[in-house]
Scaffold this motif. Structure first.
Motif: not given
Length: 75
Positions: A39-41, A64-71
């Protein structure tokens, strides 16, 4: 053109009907639950729309993932 899907979509599709919603438009009242990855996007207008949806009591899961690797690449 269809947007790339999040990996969690594959898991959810095993048990649920999954539909994408446009964050720039009001959400339909017939949504059983809204899952919101990253949601931060969202831009301020989209975030306000989401906050109104949540405040109205609609079931919502925020992921929310602070370091999304699979976005997906375009997110």
């Amino acid at each position: 053109q269809q947007k790339p899907r999040w990996q969690i979509d594959d898991e959810l599709l095993l048990q649920y009907k999954v539909e994408n919603v446009d964050p720039d438009k009001d959400y339909n009242d017939d949504i059983d639950a809204l899952v919101v990855p990253q949601p931060s996007s969202l831009n301020p207008e989209q975030m306000d729309r989401l906050q109104r949806w949540i405040a109205a009591g609609h079931p919502t899961l925020l992921l929310e993932d602070p370091e999304p690797q699979s976005a997906p690449a375009d997110r």
